[in-house]
Design a protein around this motif. Sequence first.
Motif, PDB file in Angstrom:
ATOM      1  N   VAL A  77      14.358   0.525  -1.357  1.00  0.00           N
ATOM      2  CA  VAL A  77      13.560   0.782  -0.143  1.00  0.00           C
ATOM      3  C   VAL A  77      12.125   0.352  -0.360  1.00  0.00           C
ATOM      4  O   VAL A  77      11.503  -0.295   0.510  1.00  0.00           O
ATOM      5  CB  VAL A  77      13.636   2.268   0.240  1.00  0.00           C
ATOM      6  CG1 VAL A  77      12.668   2.583   1.376  1.00  0.00           C
ATOM      7  CG2 VAL A  77      15.059   2.660   0.616  1.00  0.00           C
ATOM      8  N   MET A  78      11.540   0.661  -1.504  1.00  0.00           N
ATOM      9  CA  MET A  78      10.146   0.283  -1.798  1.00  0.00           C
ATOM     10  C   MET A  78      10.007  -1.248  -1.901  1.00  0.00           C
ATOM     11  O   MET A  78       9.020  -1.826  -1.432  1.00  0.00           O
ATOM     12  CB  MET A  78       9.704   0.934  -3.120  1.00  0.00           C
ATOM     13  CG  MET A  78       9.566   2.444  -3.038  1.00  0.00           C
ATOM     14  SD  MET A  78       9.090   3.168  -4.631  1.00  0.00           S
ATOM     15  CE  MET A  78       7.487   2.437  -4.860  1.00  0.00           C
ATOM     16  N   ALA A  79      11.024  -1.905  -2.481  1.00  0.00           N
ATOM     17  CA  ALA A  79      10.962  -3.365  -2.618  1.00  0.00           C
ATOM     18  C   ALA A  79      10.972  -4.047  -1.252  1.00  0.00           C
ATOM     19  O   ALA A  79      10.345  -5.083  -1.042  1.00  0.00           O
ATOM     20  CB  ALA A  79      12.134  -3.845  -3.468  1.00  0.00           C
ATOM     21  N   ALA A  80      11.706  -3.443  -0.307  1.00  0.00           N
ATOM     22  CA  ALA A  80      11.787  -4.027   1.032  1.00  0.00           C
ATOM     23  C   ALA A  80      10.446  -3.968   1.761  1.00  0.00           C
ATOM     24  O   ALA A  80      10.237  -4.666   2.758  1.00  0.00           O
ATOM     25  CB  ALA A  80      12.876  -3.324   1.836  1.00  0.00           C
ATOM     26  N   GLN A  81       9.531  -3.136   1.293  1.00  0.00           N
ATOM     27  CA  GLN A  81       8.228  -2.996   1.948  1.00  0.00           C
ATOM     28  C   GLN A  81       7.153  -3.928   1.355  1.00  0.00           C
ATOM     29  O   GLN A  81       6.015  -3.958   1.820  1.00  0.00           O
ATOM     30  CB  GLN A  81       7.770  -1.535   1.822  1.00  0.00           C
ATOM     31  CG  GLN A  81       8.680  -0.572   2.554  1.00  0.00           C
ATOM     32  CD  GLN A  81       8.275   0.879   2.313  1.00  0.00           C
ATOM     33  OE1 GLN A  81       7.312   1.174   1.603  1.00  0.00           O
ATOM     34  NE2 GLN A  81       9.060   1.812   2.890  1.00  0.00           N
ATOM     35  N   LEU A  82       7.489  -4.694   0.305  1.00  0.00           N
ATOM     36  CA  LEU A  82       6.496  -5.583  -0.325  1.00  0.00           C
ATOM     37  C   LEU A  82       6.151  -6.746   0.598  1.00  0.00           C
ATOM     38  O   LEU A  82       7.020  -7.265   1.322  1.00  0.00           O
ATOM     39  CB  LEU A  82       7.043  -6.126  -1.652  1.00  0.00           C
ATOM     40  CG  LEU A  82       7.264  -5.088  -2.765  1.00  0.00           C
ATOM     41  CD1 LEU A  82       7.891  -5.762  -3.982  1.00  0.00           C
ATOM     42  CD2 LEU A  82       5.953  -4.408  -3.139  1.00  0.00           C
ATOM     43  N   CYS A  83       4.893  -7.165   0.578  1.00  0.00           N
ATOM     44  CA  CYS A  83       4.449  -8.287   1.441  1.00  0.00           C
ATOM     45  C   CYS A  83       3.310  -9.068   0.775  1.00  0.00           C
ATOM     46  O   CYS A  83       2.220  -9.222   1.330  1.00  0.00           O
ATOM     47  CB  CYS A  83       4.037  -7.800   2.815  1.00  0.00           C
ATOM     48  SG  CYS A  83       2.744  -6.542   2.773  1.00  0.00           S
ATOM     49  N   PHE A  84       3.526  -9.519  -0.438  1.00  0.00           N
ATOM     50  CA  PHE A  84       2.551 -10.358  -1.124  1.00  0.00           C
ATOM     51  C   PHE A  84       2.501 -11.756  -0.463  1.00  0.00           C
ATOM     52  O   PHE A  84       3.478 -12.194   0.154  1.00  0.00           O
ATOM     53  CB  PHE A  84       2.920 -10.514  -2.602  1.00  0.00           C
ATOM     54  CG  PHE A  84       2.738  -9.271  -3.420  1.00  0.00           C
ATOM     55  CD1 PHE A  84       1.476  -8.898  -3.871  1.00  0.00           C
ATOM     56  CD2 PHE A  84       3.835  -8.455  -3.726  1.00  0.00           C
ATOM     57  CE1 PHE A  84       1.330  -7.744  -4.621  1.00  0.00           C
ATOM     58  CE2 PHE A  84       3.678  -7.299  -4.469  1.00  0.00           C
ATOM     59  CZ  PHE A  84       2.412  -6.941  -4.928  1.00  0.00           C
ATOM     60  N   GLU A  87      -7.811 -13.567  -3.348  1.00  0.00           N
ATOM     61  CA  GLU A  87      -6.426 -13.344  -2.910  1.00  0.00           C
ATOM     62  C   GLU A  87      -5.517 -13.064  -4.105  1.00  0.00           C
ATOM     63  O   GLU A  87      -4.722 -12.115  -4.097  1.00  0.00           O
ATOM     64  CB  GLU A  87      -5.950 -14.578  -2.142  1.00  0.00           C
ATOM     65  CG  GLU A  87      -4.504 -14.488  -1.684  1.00  0.00           C
ATOM     66  CD  GLU A  87      -4.018 -15.802  -1.090  1.00  0.00           C
ATOM     67  OE1 GLU A  87      -2.798 -15.912  -0.842  1.00  0.00           O
ATOM     68  OE2 GLU A  87      -4.843 -16.720  -0.888  1.00  0.00           O
ATOM     69  N   ILE A  88      -5.691 -13.893  -5.137  1.00  0.00           N
ATOM     70  CA  ILE A  88      -4.843 -13.735  -6.327  1.00  0.00           C
ATOM     71  C   ILE A  88      -5.190 -12.454  -7.070  1.00  0.00           C
ATOM     72  O   ILE A  88      -4.304 -11.706  -7.525  1.00  0.00           O
ATOM     73  CB  ILE A  88      -4.979 -14.966  -7.231  1.00  0.00           C
ATOM     74  CG1 ILE A  88      -4.363 -16.188  -6.538  1.00  0.00           C
ATOM     75  CG2 ILE A  88      -4.330 -14.728  -8.588  1.00  0.00           C
ATOM     76  CD1 ILE A  88      -4.643 -17.495  -7.228  1.00  0.00           C
ATOM     77  N   GLN A  89      -6.496 -12.168  -7.191  1.00  0.00           N
ATOM     78  CA  GLN A  89      -6.924 -10.957  -7.905  1.00  0.00           C
ATOM     79  C   GLN A  89      -6.407  -9.690  -7.207  1.00  0.00           C
ATOM     80  O   GLN A  89      -5.928  -8.753  -7.855  1.00  0.00           O
ATOM     81  CB  GLN A  89      -8.454 -10.925  -7.996  1.00  0.00           C
ATOM     82  CG  GLN A  89      -9.014 -11.953  -8.967  1.00  0.00           C
ATOM     83  CD  GLN A  89     -10.526 -12.086  -8.849  1.00  0.00           C
ATOM     84  OE1 GLN A  89     -11.125 -11.606  -7.886  1.00  0.00           O
ATOM     85  NE2 GLN A  89     -11.139 -12.752  -9.824  1.00  0.00           N
ATOM     86  N   GLU A  90      -6.499  -9.688  -5.867  1.00  0.00           N
ATOM     87  CA  GLU A  90      -6.019  -8.518  -5.124  1.00  0.00           C
ATOM     88  C   GLU A  90      -4.511  -8.347  -5.304  1.00  0.00           C
ATOM     89  O   GLU A  90      -3.994  -7.223  -5.400  1.00  0.00           O
ATOM     90  CB  GLU A  90      -6.374  -8.683  -3.644  1.00  0.00           C
ATOM     91  CG  GLU A  90      -7.858  -8.501  -3.364  1.00  0.00           C
ATOM     92  CD  GLU A  90      -8.207  -8.743  -1.899  1.00  0.00           C
ATOM     93  OE1 GLU A  90      -7.346  -9.288  -1.166  1.00  0.00           O
ATOM     94  OE2 GLU A  90      -9.323  -8.393  -1.500  1.00  0.00           O
ATOM     95  N   GLY A  91      -3.803  -9.498  -5.359  1.00  0.00           N
ATOM     96  CA  GLY A  91      -2.365  -9.426  -5.582  1.00  0.00           C
ATOM     97  C   GLY A  91      -2.029  -8.880  -6.953  1.00  0.00           C
ATOM     98  O   GLY A  91      -1.108  -8.054  -7.107  1.00  0.00           O
ATOM     99  N   LEU A  92      -2.774  -9.298  -7.981  1.00  0.00           N
ATOM    100  CA  LEU A  92      -2.527  -8.820  -9.341  1.00  0.00           C
ATOM    101  C   LEU A  92      -2.856  -7.343  -9.480  1.00  0.00           C
ATOM    102  O   LEU A  92      -2.126  -6.582 -10.159  1.00  0.00           O
ATOM    103  CB  LEU A  92      -3.328  -9.652 -10.344  1.00  0.00           C
ATOM    104  CG  LEU A  92      -2.903 -11.116 -10.497  1.00  0.00           C
ATOM    105  CD1 LEU A  92      -3.854 -11.849 -11.447  1.00  0.00           C
ATOM    106  CD2 LEU A  92      -1.466 -11.220 -11.014  1.00  0.00           C
ATOM    107  N   ILE A  93      -3.966  -6.907  -8.853  1.00  0.00           N
ATOM    108  CA  ILE A  93      -4.338  -5.476  -8.925  1.00  0.00           C
ATOM    109  C   ILE A  93      -3.265  -4.627  -8.245  1.00  0.00           C
ATOM    110  O   ILE A  93      -2.842  -3.573  -8.745  1.00  0.00           O
ATOM    111  CB  ILE A  93      -5.716  -5.258  -8.265  1.00  0.00           C
ATOM    112  CG1 ILE A  93      -6.815  -5.914  -9.124  1.00  0.00           C
ATOM    113  CG2 ILE A  93      -5.990  -3.774  -8.068  1.00  0.00           C
ATOM    114  CD1 ILE A  93      -8.174  -5.948  -8.465  1.00  0.00           C
ATOM    115  N   LYS A  94      -2.822  -5.109  -7.060  1.00  0.00           N
ATOM    116  CA  LYS A  94      -1.774  -4.390  -6.335  1.00  0.00           C
ATOM    117  C   LYS A  94      -0.480  -4.361  -7.156  1.00  0.00           C
ATOM    118  O   LYS A  94       0.235  -3.344  -7.203  1.00  0.00           O
ATOM    119  CB  LYS A  94      -1.545  -5.086  -4.996  1.00  0.00           C
ATOM    120  CG  LYS A  94      -0.526  -4.406  -4.106  1.00  0.00           C
ATOM    121  CD  LYS A  94      -0.408  -5.177  -2.795  1.00  0.00           C
ATOM    122  CE  LYS A  94       0.696  -4.595  -1.919  1.00  0.00           C
ATOM    123  NZ  LYS A  94       0.864  -5.371  -0.661  1.00  0.00           N
ATOM    124  N   ALA A  95      -0.191  -5.454  -7.839  1.00  0.00           N
ATOM    125  CA  ALA A  95       1.023  -5.537  -8.652  1.00  0.00           C
ATOM    126  C   ALA A  95       0.968  -4.563  -9.828  1.00  0.00           C
ATOM    127  O   ALA A  95       1.984  -3.985 -10.223  1.00  0.00           O
ATOM    128  CB  ALA A  95       1.219  -6.973  -9.147  1.00  0.00           C
TER     129      ALA A  95
END
Length: 747
Positions: A429-436, A380-388
Amino acid sequence: MEDNNRIIKTEYSELMQKSYIDYAMSVIVARALPDVRDGLKPVQRRVLYDMYELGIRYDRPYRKSARIVGDTMGKYHPHGDSSIYEALVVMAQEFKKGQPLIDGHGNFGNIEGDGAAAMRYTEARLEKLTQDAFLEDLDKDVVDFIPNFDETEKEPSVLPCRIPNLLVNGSEGIAVGMATSIPPHNLSEVIDAVKAYMLDENITTAELMRYMQGPDFPTGGIVTNKDELLSIYETGAGKIKLRGKVETEKGKNGRTNVVITEIPYTMIGANIGKFLSDVAALAESKKTTDIVDISNQSSKEGIRIVIELKKDADVDHFISMLYKKTRLEDTFGVNMLAISDGRPETLGLKQIIKANTDFQFEINRRKYERLLAKEQEKREIQEGLIKACNVIDLIIEILRGSRDRTMAKACLVDGVTEGIKFKTKQASVMAAQLCFTENQANAILDMRLYKLIGLEIEALIKEHEETIANIYRYEDILERKSAMAQVIINELDALKKEYSQKRRTVIDNCEEVVFEEKKIEEAPAYCLIDRFGYTRCVDVATFERNQEAAFAENRFVFLVKNTGRICLFTNTGQLYTVKVSDLPFGKFRDKAIPLDNVSNFDSTREQLLLAVGQSELNLYRLLFVTKQGMTKMVDGGEFDVMKRTVAATKLQEGDEVANVCVYQDQKYIILQSKDGFFLRFEVEEIPEKKKNAVGVRGMKLSDGDEIEAVFYTKPGDETSVEYKSRTLVLNQLKPAHRDSKGTKVRA
């Protein structure tokens, strides 16, 4: 007002029964019996866990045993330091355990029974096997932890043992109304048997024993009843016949040495000394005349007991005698009793292996569930970091525009942009679409800038791929029993490869030892008993050369047959018989032994009144006189018995025998009372009775008076005694009849 003196009535027997049952179950479950899962008693488990907690690992320095014992007692086992230290010592003794669990440094005792040094002198640490097979996964929540005795600490209810330790190291313990006795086995064979069971749960005990032949004692030796082992391992109870290993060597001057190189497991400790004394006793009692010398040459290298024999000795006959007359051949009583599902149960081989295998599946299920949860959290954390990393510019803009961590986190998790200053509307607009997720957002906020380096990002992606692979692997292990079984088998193979040892005990079907004692040629001898109750025998020629000294130095001197018995009559009315062959036989000045050592006679509470050869009794009658004045004649044949102890006569309450005499040609008997009365009458007036009769009154006694002495006279002999500073001629006393008062003799 409440009555604080209220009396609760209860049945005393019921209360005692309940209290005793509670105590018994506490001893059985929490003290004396091992758990089938890890094969450890509570005290052993607590010692190992305490050493693990103290960090006393195999690759770290030794620590004082006193420190371990004190810490264990204070935290987990409040039952006294001696029991804890004894458990620690036994787990370190390689001659008791198939696989020692503790590495001891210092004097931890030896196979000959010498005890360990005090705990303040010895040191200890865990063995590598203990860490690898007993404590490896304690940090993975694979077993339940329970409160200690005062609920200030937590201790494991069982150790996550990877091997059937109950079989590998065996166990001994005495509880209330039950006991356990499990022999040790070979680690490699036990592992092979476990693997065979895991591959086929319908396997029979007989098939399991193709892999595990039988017990493997650290002392070696030979198991001689191979065919009976199947029944023992099916039922969990029986007797294993053990035999020491004997070799022969050429000795000095053409002699033969019998060398014991391995002993039965039951001979550990003081029984080695007992064996040596038993062999010496065979020589002293003339059971064998072949022994020249015996020496114990055992050392750290192993057992070596050397018995030097004469040139013409029958070696095979002597070895057979050792097996029959000493503990060189012994039995090990098997009772495979252990705690299973919280209660004591006698288990067979297959039941023990099944219980351990089920336990392995349980601890591995808990282990891989824990590992899977960790990997999923890591994914979960790794996927979040890669996405980030892919939107790192946007995240930096969010961080720069946020007032605090909470505002930034809300944007990362729920896309909340209120209050955040963005450079462009597109970024908002892009920030409003984040869902970590929460965890991903925390990881992003805690991420350091160096993680944005290209190589670090590549390493993160590679680590993520490994995490995904681990998740697939763990899920497969948890979903498929065969996959988990293969994991357990692989672990067992690794333990077998590192810790396997060659079998030390030979398993065979041996013929019963046939030993026939050489018949002793019957010959006369003289038995000598001195006034202290020490006795010995000499041959007729020796006696005749020392006849004067024999009578002067001994209280009883009489003829016996070397194949017969001697009879000992006491003041308590008992008859003790002793085999002449049990008495030392030799030179006139050789060492004698106390009668107490070879009979039930107790010199501390009894007086010996007469000693005579049993064969001589058939020719005569015995005359009994008691302190209360009762007399009788008994045929000597009634005392021709084989029992070691029988009643020689019947006594009235408070009475005891004052005199026993072999009746030959005595004419008169003289009874002397404590008050100074002398009664002389003919012996023939005393009737013949059975040995279990009280007899007839020989002399009338006043209240408080009793027979003090008994004398006999023959026709033509003048017999005198000293009485109150005057010489009294017994033949001159006035003759009377039995059952009269007698004559008062004054000083």
